[in-house]
Design a protein around this motif. Structure first.
Motif: not given
Length: 117
Positions: A9-11, A16-18, A74-83
Motif C-alpha cells: 500500500g501507499g500514497s 498511478g499504479s500500485l 510463493k503462496l502469495t496473492l497479488y492485486l495489480q492496481m492501475t489508473s
C-alpha cells in the motif's frame, strides 16, 4: 504466525499504479480475495481468485483497472492496481477461504491505499 500479511500500500496520485501483495504463511486456501474499506463505509468485495483453477472475479467498479493473480509456489496473492482514482482510497484487506469451508474466515491486517486527485 500471522496467516495473511499484506504489503504494497501507499500514497499515489490519480492515474498511478500500485501492486498489493499478500503472503499466506503456512497454509493454503481454496480461494483468496481482496476487500477494501473506505472511511465511513462498509467493507466491500474487490476481487477474488480460486487457487487451483485460477478463476477470477471482480467487482464492476474496478474491472479493467485491477488484476488479481496468485503465485502458488510463493503462496502469495497479488492485486495489480492501475489508473487509480481517489475513490479507490481505502484500507485493502486480503482474505482466504480455508479448504473445506465456504466463507472467508481468515483476514490480514490491511494495507492503506491513498489516492490523491
Amino acid at each position: 504466525q500471522v496467516p495473511l500479511v499484506e504489503s504494497g500500500g501507499g500514497s499515489v496520485q490519480a492515474g498511478g499504479s500500485l501492486r498489493l501483495s499478500c503472503v499466506a504463511s503456512g497454509r493454503m486456501f481454496s480461494r483468496m480475495g481482496w476487500f477494501r474499506q473506505a472511511p465511513g463505509k462498509e467493507r466491500e468485495f474487490v476481487a477474488d481468485i480460486t487457487w487451483i483453477s485460477n478463476i477470477a472475479n471482480y467487482t464492476d467498479s474496478i474491472k479493467e483497472r485491477f488484476t488479481i493473480s496468485r503465485d502458488n509456489a510463493k503462496l502469495t496473492l497479488y492485486l495489480q492496481m492501475t489508473s487509480l482514482k481517489p475513490e479507490d482510497t481505502a484500507v485493502y484487506y486480503c482474505a482466504g477461504v480455508p479448504w473445506g469451508q465456504r466463507e472467508y474466515s481468515l483476514w490480514g491486517q490491511g494495507t492503506q491505499v491513498a489516492v490523491s486527485s
